[in-house]
Design an enzyme around this catalytic site. Structure first.
Site, mmCIF file in Angstrom:
data_model
loop_
_atom_site.group_PDB
_atom_site.id
_atom_site.type_symbol
_atom_site.label_atom_id
_atom_site.label_comp_id
_atom_site.label_asym_id
_atom_site.label_seq_id
_atom_site.Cartn_x
_atom_site.Cartn_y
_atom_site.Cartn_z
ATOM 1 N N LYS A 188 67.913 98.644 -17.747
ATOM 2 C CA LYS A 188 69.217 98.223 -17.236
ATOM 3 C C LYS A 188 69.824 97.152 -18.137
ATOM 4 O O LYS A 188 70.967 97.265 -18.585
ATOM 5 C CB LYS A 188 69.089 97.687 -15.808
ATOM 6 C CG LYS A 188 70.433 97.323 -15.180
ATOM 7 C CD LYS A 188 70.268 96.509 -13.906
ATOM 8 C CE LYS A 188 70.101 95.046 -14.229
ATOM 9 N NZ LYS A 188 70.185 94.178 -13.030
ATOM 10 N N ASP A 206 72.288 99.516 -11.618
ATOM 11 C CA ASP A 206 71.950 98.363 -10.787
ATOM 12 C C ASP A 206 71.989 98.778 -9.317
ATOM 13 O O ASP A 206 72.120 99.964 -8.993
ATOM 14 C CB ASP A 206 72.885 97.191 -11.072
ATOM 15 C CG ASP A 206 74.301 97.422 -10.549
ATOM 16 O OD1 ASP A 206 74.620 98.550 -10.112
ATOM 17 O OD2 ASP A 206 75.108 96.464 -10.572
#
Length: 321
Positions: A188, A206
């Site tokens: 991420k 996320d």
């Protein structure tokens, strides 16, 4: 008067009184019976209203949606969101790849706003990886305290800086395989850096992204890596970074976790989960956040395009308002 006439008159008077009594009692009896009728009907109506409130109905998936239909619906949602959030951008303040990777690592378990209010002091005191690698951990901890988990985050950012100095000449690498080797950096964080500091497309999965793509039934996966794979297959690679911004911004401003503002949602006709949140337009508008609700955003120094669109910069740490 004869006995026969008296008997006839008495009988007539008796009959007249009886008729009058029946006439007088008839309305009372009818009125008396009426409430009993309503009392029986009313509970039935109330029971019907309680049967299945719209907000508790679990939305069903699009019926027999083919792969082609899914791709079209997903891309249309992204196009609609691009019109709603044409100024979407990373909501972390940064001026270079080093600042962005630090801010992204620090954003774990806190808000981007809190990070943006904290990093100016960090960036000012430790502007380069060399500076932060040689920092006193206790001094860094004091700066990072407002972000929460400050001891673990101090260890991560100092370790990350040392790795950059020792393995990459003090520069943030521009390759995924190198970034994920840095302390505290996962896929991420790597894609945030690649997409926004190096212009290399990537999908940032996320919590907002995971929640929304599942609500929209783009995928049923729960693992972030599998979600990334499933969603990336629906879009051209060139759209991945902007797609991430659009979805995350929509999740923060309109499609909230606990109470989505369904009645103010621009993609409601395309959403299989419509009705999970507030559908009344007026009530839904009160749920909107940040610039959509007339409030400041998360960046202290947002891009000019955001300010031109009516967005407001966030206040610095300790400021009123």
């Amino acid at each position: 008067m004869s006995t026969a006439k008296k008997a006839t008159k008495a009988a007539a008077e008796k009959a007249t009184k009886a008729a009058a009594k029946r006439t007088a009692e008839a309305p009372v009896e009818a009125v008396a019976k009426a409430p009993a009728k309503k009392a029986v009907v009313a509970p039935k109506k109330a029971a019907v209203k309680k049967a299945a409130p719209a907000k508790t109905v679990v939305p069903k998936p699009p019926r027999n949606e083919s792969r082609t239909a899914l791709v079209r619906r997903a891309r249309r949602i992204n196009r609609e969101l691009a019109e709603v959030f044409p100024y979407a951008h990373p909501e972390l303040d940064f001026e270079n790849p080093f600042q962005l990777i630090l801010a992204t690592v620090l954003s774990a378990q806190t808000t981007d706003l809190r990070v943006n209010q904290t990093t100016p002091a960090l960036f000012a005191k430790y502007p380069t990886p060399e500076d932060l690698a040689a920092a006193n951990p206790e001094e860094v901890e004091e700066i990072l305290r407002p972000t929460g988990f400050f001891r673990a985050k101090t260890k991560s950012v100092i370790g990350l800086s040392k790795s950059l100095v020792e393995n990459f000449g003090g520069e943030v690498p521009g390759r995924l395989e190198d970034l994920v080797e840095l302390p505290g950096v996962g896929r991420k964080t790597a894609f945030v850096v690649l997409g926004n500091a190096f212009g290399r497309p990537g999908i940032t999965v996320d919590t907002h992204f995971m929640r929304l793509v599942r609500r929209w039934q783009w995928t049923a996966e729960t693992d972030p890596d599998k979600i990334e794979t499933a969603v990336s297959a629906l879009f051209p690679k060139s759209e991945w970074t902007d797609l991430s911004h659009h979805v995350i911004w929509h999740g923060r401003r309109i499609c909230h976790a606990r109470k989505p503002a369904c009645g103010a949602c621009p993609i409601a006709p395309l959403c299989p989960a419509y009705g999970e949140g507030e559908t009344d337009p007026e009530k839904a508008r009160k749920l909107l956040k940040y610039e959509k609700g007339g409030f400041p955003g998360q960046r202290l120094n947002p891009p000019q395009a955001y300010l031109d669109a009516g967005g407001k910069a966030a206040p610095p740490l300790g400021a009123a308002g």
